[in-house]
Design a protein around this motif. Structure first.
Motif, PDB file in Angstrom:
ATOM      1  N   GLY A 172      -4.912  -4.424   1.349  1.00  0.00           N
ATOM      2  CA  GLY A 172      -4.809  -5.414   0.288  1.00  0.00           C
ATOM      3  C   GLY A 172      -3.662  -6.382   0.511  1.00  0.00           C
ATOM      4  N   ASP A 173      -3.796  -7.602  -0.049  1.00  0.00           N
ATOM      5  CA  ASP A 173      -2.770  -8.630   0.139  1.00  0.00           C
ATOM      6  C   ASP A 173      -1.459  -8.258  -0.531  1.00  0.00           C
ATOM      7  OD1 ASP A 173      -4.467 -10.184   1.630  1.00  0.00           O
ATOM      8  OD2 ASP A 173      -5.167 -11.389  -0.067  1.00  0.00           O
ATOM      9  N   ALA A 174      -1.506  -7.506  -1.630  1.00  0.00           N
ATOM     10  CA  ALA A 174      -0.268  -7.132  -2.322  1.00  0.00           C
ATOM     11  C   ALA A 174       0.617  -6.271  -1.421  1.00  0.00           C
ATOM     12  CB  ALA A 174      -0.601  -6.397  -3.620  1.00  0.00           C
ATOM     13  N   LEU A 175       0.002  -5.298  -0.737  1.00  0.00           N
ATOM     14  CA  LEU A 175       0.771  -4.456   0.172  1.00  0.00           C
ATOM     15  C   LEU A 175       1.266  -5.258   1.360  1.00  0.00           C
ATOM     16  CD1 LEU A 175       1.786  -1.708   1.179  1.00  0.00           C
ATOM     17  CD2 LEU A 175      -0.475  -1.325   2.179  1.00  0.00           C
ATOM     18  N   ASN A 176       0.416  -6.086   1.909  1.00  0.00           N
ATOM     19  CA  ASN A 176       0.828  -6.892   3.065  1.00  0.00           C
ATOM     20  C   ASN A 176       1.977  -7.823   2.701  1.00  0.00           C
ATOM     21  OD1 ASN A 176      -1.234  -5.679   4.499  1.00  0.00           O
ATOM     22  ND2 ASN A 176      -2.695  -7.316   4.093  1.00  0.00           N
ATOM     23  N   LEU A 177       1.953  -8.399   1.487  1.00  0.00           N
ATOM     24  CA  LEU A 177       3.039  -9.277   1.055  1.00  0.00           C
ATOM     25  C   LEU A 177       4.334  -8.495   0.888  1.00  0.00           C
ATOM     26  CD1 LEU A 177       3.969 -12.069   0.110  1.00  0.00           C
ATOM     27  CD2 LEU A 177       3.190 -11.464  -2.201  1.00  0.00           C
ATOM     28  N   ALA A 178       4.263  -7.278   0.342  1.00  0.00           N
ATOM     29  CA  ALA A 178       5.472  -6.457   0.177  1.00  0.00           C
ATOM     30  C   ALA A 178       6.090  -6.120   1.532  1.00  0.00           C
ATOM     31  CB  ALA A 178       5.126  -5.182  -0.584  1.00  0.00           C
ATOM     32  N   VAL A 179       5.232  -5.823   2.532  1.00  0.00           N
ATOM     33  CA  VAL A 179       5.746  -5.526   3.868  1.00  0.00           C
ATOM     34  C   VAL A 179       6.397  -6.763   4.477  1.00  0.00           C
ATOM     35  CG1 VAL A 179       5.086  -4.826   6.200  1.00  0.00           C
ATOM     36  CG2 VAL A 179       4.048  -3.706   4.226  1.00  0.00           C
ATOM     37  N   ALA A 180       5.773  -7.926   4.295  1.00  0.00           N
ATOM     38  CA  ALA A 180       6.327  -9.162   4.858  1.00  0.00           C
ATOM     39  C   ALA A 180       7.680  -9.489   4.235  1.00  0.00           C
ATOM     40  CB  ALA A 180       5.337 -10.307   4.643  1.00  0.00           C
ATOM     41  N   LYS A 181       7.837  -9.258   2.933  1.00  0.00           N
ATOM     42  CA  LYS A 181       9.117  -9.532   2.288  1.00  0.00           C
ATOM     43  C   LYS A 181      10.206  -8.606   2.796  1.00  0.00           C
ATOM     44  CE  LYS A 181       7.405 -11.432  -2.098  1.00  0.00           C
ATOM     45  NZ  LYS A 181       7.341 -11.237  -3.569  1.00  0.00           N
ATOM     46  N   GLU A 182       9.873  -7.335   3.045  1.00  0.00           N
ATOM     47  CA  GLU A 182      10.886  -6.403   3.550  1.00  0.00           C
ATOM     48  C   GLU A 182      11.307  -6.760   4.967  1.00  0.00           C
ATOM     49  OE1 GLU A 182      10.043  -2.298   5.059  1.00  0.00           O
ATOM     50  OE2 GLU A 182      11.029  -1.740   3.185  1.00  0.00           O
ATOM     51  N   GLN A 183      10.333  -7.173   5.769  1.00  0.00           N
ATOM     52  CA  GLN A 183      10.639  -7.492   7.164  1.00  0.00           C
ATOM     53  C   GLN A 183      11.289  -8.856   7.334  1.00  0.00           C
ATOM     54  OE1 GLN A 183       6.817  -7.044   9.038  1.00  0.00           O
ATOM     55  NE2 GLN A 183       6.957  -4.800   9.136  1.00  0.00           N
ATOM     56  N   ASN A 184      11.152  -9.755   6.342  1.00  0.00           N
ATOM     57  CA  ASN A 184      11.712 -11.107   6.445  1.00  0.00           C
ATOM     58  C   ASN A 184      12.470 -11.443   5.165  1.00  0.00           C
ATOM     59  OD1 ASN A 184      10.148 -12.179   9.030  1.00  0.00           O
ATOM     60  ND2 ASN A 184       8.642 -11.170   7.702  1.00  0.00           N
ATOM     61  N   PRO A 185      13.590 -10.789   4.938  1.00  0.00           N
ATOM     62  CA  PRO A 185      14.348 -11.051   3.702  1.00  0.00           C
ATOM     63  C   PRO A 185      14.862 -12.487   3.665  1.00  0.00           C
ATOM     64  CG  PRO A 185      15.625  -9.713   5.232  1.00  0.00           C
ATOM     65  CD  PRO A 185      14.262  -9.821   5.808  1.00  0.00           C
ATOM     66  N   GLY A 186      14.741 -13.093   2.490  1.00  0.00           N
ATOM     67  CA  GLY A 186      15.246 -14.447   2.314  1.00  0.00           C
ATOM     68  C   GLY A 186      14.278 -15.544   2.666  1.00  0.00           C
ATOM     69  N   VAL A 187      13.184 -15.235   3.312  1.00  0.00           N
ATOM     70  CA  VAL A 187      12.204 -16.258   3.692  1.00  0.00           C
ATOM     71  C   VAL A 187      11.330 -16.557   2.490  1.00  0.00           C
ATOM     72  CG1 VAL A 187      10.292 -16.837   5.243  1.00  0.00           C
ATOM     73  CG2 VAL A 187      12.230 -15.477   6.077  1.00  0.00           C
ATOM     74  N   PRO A 188      11.109 -17.835   2.161  1.00  0.00           N
ATOM     75  CA  PRO A 188      10.234 -18.161   1.023  1.00  0.00           C
ATOM     76  C   PRO A 188       8.845 -17.564   1.199  1.00  0.00           C
ATOM     77  CG  PRO A 188      11.448 -20.098   1.747  1.00  0.00           C
ATOM     78  CD  PRO A 188      11.708 -19.040   2.770  1.00  0.00           C
ATOM     79  N   GLU A 189       8.270 -17.212   0.057  1.00  0.00           N
ATOM     80  CA  GLU A 189       6.978 -16.531   0.098  1.00  0.00           C
ATOM     81  C   GLU A 189       5.907 -17.351   0.771  1.00  0.00           C
ATOM     82  OE1 GLU A 189       3.789 -15.048  -3.235  1.00  0.00           O
ATOM     83  OE2 GLU A 189       5.908 -14.540  -3.536  1.00  0.00           O
ATOM     84  N   GLU A 190       5.919 -18.685   0.545  1.00  0.00           N
ATOM     85  CA  GLU A 190       4.866 -19.512   1.125  1.00  0.00           C
ATOM     86  C   GLU A 190       4.990 -19.652   2.636  1.00  0.00           C
ATOM     87  OE1 GLU A 190       8.174 -22.092  -0.533  1.00  0.00           O
ATOM     88  OE2 GLU A 190       6.931 -20.410  -1.194  1.00  0.00           O
ATOM     89  N   GLN A 191       6.123 -19.265   3.200  1.00  0.00           N
ATOM     90  CA  GLN A 191       6.309 -19.361   4.643  1.00  0.00           C
ATOM     91  C   GLN A 191       6.131 -18.021   5.360  1.00  0.00           C
ATOM     92  OE1 GLN A 191      10.069 -21.245   5.505  1.00  0.00           O
ATOM     93  NE2 GLN A 191       9.686 -22.974   4.107  1.00  0.00           N
ATOM     94  N   LEU A 192       5.843 -17.002   4.613  1.00  0.00           N
ATOM     95  CA  LEU A 192       5.691 -15.683   5.219  1.00  0.00           C
ATOM     96  C   LEU A 192       4.358 -15.570   5.947  1.00  0.00           C
ATOM     97  CD1 LEU A 192       6.999 -13.386   2.341  1.00  0.00           C
ATOM     98  CD2 LEU A 192       8.161 -13.886   4.498  1.00  0.00           C
ATOM     99  N   VAL A 193       4.380 -14.906   7.056  1.00  0.00           N
ATOM    100  CA  VAL A 193       3.164 -14.550   7.789  1.00  0.00           C
ATOM    101  C   VAL A 193       2.833 -13.104   7.440  1.00  0.00           C
ATOM    102  CG1 VAL A 193       2.076 -14.280  10.035  1.00  0.00           C
ATOM    103  CG2 VAL A 193       3.696 -16.160   9.638  1.00  0.00           C
ATOM    104  N   LEU A 194       1.716 -12.934   6.762  1.00  0.00           N
ATOM    105  CA  LEU A 194       1.391 -11.607   6.263  1.00  0.00           C
ATOM    106  C   LEU A 194       0.883 -10.713   7.387  1.00  0.00           C
ATOM    107  CD1 LEU A 194      -0.414 -12.408   2.896  1.00  0.00           C
ATOM    108  CD2 LEU A 194       2.019 -12.092   3.340  1.00  0.00           C
ATOM    109  N   PRO A 195       1.441  -9.509   7.494  1.00  0.00           N
ATOM    110  CA  PRO A 195       0.881  -8.545   8.453  1.00  0.00           C
ATOM    111  C   PRO A 195      -0.419  -7.961   7.904  1.00  0.00           C
ATOM    112  CG  PRO A 195       2.614  -7.504   7.185  1.00  0.00           C
ATOM    113  CD  PRO A 195       2.570  -8.947   6.738  1.00  0.00           C
TER     114      PRO A 195
END
Length: 709
Positions: A172-195
């Protein structure tokens, strides 16, 4: 798509050196070089929905800025199938289905991260295969084992089926977004590359079906009954040396031992059919898988896993970086297994006596654990296995022993067996002799230890020697139960004169069951710290698995049943049934015993061509039909007793005497109209004083009309 299949049997030629009948299975081997059929199907599903809310406002009210809701889905699905008859006895079917999502959205104003596609026509992104969302495949292999082509084994017919399943599911996208935030702290959400944190799972099913036609084996071994007829024929007249004519030899008299021989052969060859069915189902669920799927499938994490192998791949996948190291990931690794064995046989010692034998065994377990990935290593967190178990057994040795609310011979034996079992466990386990506790039991194996109670309980109620009983929790070999029916009395002239039919029946069922078992986490934790796995309260050795309770139950269903119909159309059925259930709780060392007995007598009589004169519809009519009368009387007595192993105190907790009387009379008014009168009367008196006697009466008429011919 189908095409002519090239079939080749390389060893079937007449000049082959494999000419013996025992090589027939190999000569019949053939090969199809091409698949039987290949099928491919795809569909594209594009949907567009737009919704605008209507604003209904009163004058002077400021309008709301309601958004325009739009939804655009673009799915690309495709399936393929492969059917391959490798030979006449070996067939493989492979099916797979893929679901892909194509990211084809409108531009979102102010969101530079959105996937922009200004071309909104039907053909925009049409040739884009998209991103995998789900992949599922199944392979089924069917093999007819050629045992029947081997002369000495031609009485065996066996088939083996293997089915494998594999599924890849996008996370699910919610889990993928949580992983991306942990791996890329401080990066804006719209610029994250979701795993992609996905879940893979597989399963396999083994099914073996075997039927043994034993008569073929007996015929091949020459176990045939003698007809008892003379073997020699009268020889033609002949002349001796003196010229005198002599008569031919007289035939031998019938073999006087043929009757005994035939009876012996009937006994030796009484088993006519045996069926053995074995089924095993295994499955693995591995979440946190980071690799994607190919267009037609994958061979990762291993080719064996994709085709149902249960070899452990989690540690290797972690070392290769295929499992997420997200610290808050809490989905569980699961591994399941379920095994079932069923054996049935039919024996005919004589044609009028049928014995059906049944034996079965069922085992299921499930391993569940959380895990963590650190430096490419898979770390298990509180693995827990739980399941159930059941196996057929025999308890007939104690079925008729005395057991009431005051005393129980078998329960006393259970108590006495404990010391024998405890000493065996202490000796066979290789534990040092460190003395005895205050009850005289060896240390580590007290009188309330689960490891002591279970074998002592099983030995007592199955009538086994405590010195020989299996000390383990799970039994391997199921013992047969049976149903017996005898109709041989109708061979007697007196019975044939008095009865239309006459049969005797008997049946027995018994089972040993564990409703629930699970891993003893306390024991595992102590072993992990290097401490001895001992219960600090009882100082007994902690068991490997925790059992809430074990159950032994048996029933004579029926103990005896007499069913006959006389020439006068009077039918009688009389039977006695008994049942017993024993549940041993390891939480409080209590044994719950339920005993039941039921007596039933049924009478029936048919009056043929009974005439009634009625005035249905105002006209005088004469009705003629059979009047069937049937009455059943049953008396059931069951009682529940709780017995305490530590205190000599038995308690009756429930039970009742139930008397039931049922009577029916039906008469065919016409070919299609049937009238039925019924009367049911039941009276119950309970074994405990807190419940009052109850009486229920139900009576009435029923009319049935059949609109058919």
């Amino acid at each position: 798509m189908r095409w002519p299949v090239s079939v080749e049997a390389p060893l079937a030629k007449n000049d082959s050196i494999l000419r013996g009948s025992y090589w027939q299975w190999l000569k019949d081997f053939n090969i199809n070089w091409l698949p039987t059929s290949i099928g491919v199907q795809s569909d594209i599903n594009r949907q567009f929905n737009q919704q605008r809310f209507r604003e209904v406002l009163e004058p002077g009210v400021e309008a709301l800025d309601l958004p325009l809701l739009q939804q655009r889905n673009y799915l690309f699905n495709w399936q393929y199938t492969l059917n391959y008859a490798i030979s006449n006895s070996l067939r493989i079917n492979l099916t797979a289905a893929n679901t892909n999502i194509i990211r084809n959205y409108y531009e979102e104003a102010g969101n530079p991260f959105s996937e922009i596609n200004q071309d909104l026509s039907v053909w925009s992104g049409f040739f884009d295969t998209g991103e995998p969302n789900r992949h599922a495949q199944q392979m089924q292999l069917n093999y007819e084992i050629p045992l029947d082509k081997i002369p000495i084994l031609d009485f065996i017919n066996a088939q083996y089926t293997y089915t494998s399943n594999f599924e890849w599911q996008r996370g699910g996208d919610a889990l993928n977004l949580a992983v991306a935030k942990e791996q890329n702290p401080g990066v804006p959400e719209e610029q994250l590359v979701l795993p992609s944190i996905n879940t893979i799972q597989n399963a396999n099913t083994h099914t073996l079906t075997t039927a043994l036609t034993m008569q073929r084996l007996y015929d091949r071994l020459g176990l045939k009954k003698s007809s008892g007829k003379p073997t020699n024929q009268i020889a033609a007249p002949r002349t001796d040396k003196a010229g005198n004519t002599r008569e031919g030899e007289k035939p031998n008299s019938p073999n006087k031992t043929s009757k005994f021989t035939n009876t012996l052969i009937d006994v030796v060859t009484m088993v006519k059919r045996i069926n053995v069915n074995y089924s095993e189902n295994n499955g693995t669920v591995l979440p946190g898988y980071t690799r994607s799927i190919g267009f037609i499938g994958t061979t990762k994490p291993s080719l064996g896993f994709v085709f149902g192998s249960q070899a452990d791949v989690r540690f290797d996948a972690a070392r290769k970086g295929w499992l997420t190291d997200f610290q808050q990931f809490n989905q569980q690794f699961i591994q399941r297994t379920n095994k079932q064995l069923n054996i049935t046989a039919t024996a005919l010692p004589v044609p009028e006596l049928t014995i059906d034998l049944v034996a079965d065994r069922q085992y299921s377990s499930s391993l569940q654990e959380n895990f963590r990935i650190e430096d490419g290593e898979y770390i298990q967190l509180t693995p827990n296995t739980f399941g159930s178990f059941s196996i057929s057994t025999i308890m007939i040795g104690t079925s008729f022993s005395k057991s009431d609310e005051i005393t129980s011979e078998t329960f006393d034996t259970f108590r006495e067996n404990r010391i024998t079992i405890a000493n065996r466990l202490q000796q066979q386990g290789g534990y040092p002799d460190t003395g005895e506790d205050e009850d005289g039991f060896p240390n580590l194996f007290g009188k309330t230890s689960q490891d002591v109670l279970l074998p002592a309980f099983y030995a007592a109620y199955t009538g086994q020697d405590p010195e020989q009983v299996n000390l383990g929790v799970f039994r391997s070999i199921p013992l047969p139960n049976w149903n017996i029916k005898y109709t041989g009395l109708m061979k007697n002239k007196w019975f044939r004169k008095k009865f239309k039919r006459f049969s005797l029946s008997h049946g027995y069922r018994a089972a040993y069951s564990i409703n629930s078992f699970q891993t003893n986490l306390e024991r595992d934790q102590l072993i992990g710290t290097g401490q001895p796995p001992v219960n600090p309260e009882t100082q007994d050795l902690l068991p490997v698995d925790i059992l809430n309770n074990v159950v032994l139950n048996d029933q004579f269903n029926p103990l005896i049943r007499v069913d006959f119909e006389m020439q006068s159309s009077l039918s009688v059925l009389a039977e006695v049934r008994t049942d017993r259930a024993l549940s041993l709780s390891f939480d409080n060392n209590l044994l719950t015993e339920i005993n039941g007995k039921e007596y039933t007598v049924g009478l029936g009589y048919r009056f043929k061509d009974v005439q009634f004169v009625t005035r249905i519809g105002g006209e005088r009519q004469r009705l003629k039909g059979d009047l069937n009368l049937k009455a059943d009387v049953s008396l059931r007595d069951n009682i529940t007793i709780i017995r305490n192993l530590d205190v000599n105190n038995n308690q009756i907790t429930s039970g009742q005497n139930l008397l039931s009387i049922k009577f029916t009379a039906d008469y065919a008014l016409t070919k299609n109209l049937n009238a039925l009168f019924f009367y049911d009367h039941s009276f119950s008196q309970f074994a405990v004083s807190t419940a009052f006697p109850q009486t229920n009466i139900n009576a009435g008429f029923t009319l049935r009309y059949n609109f058919g011919n």
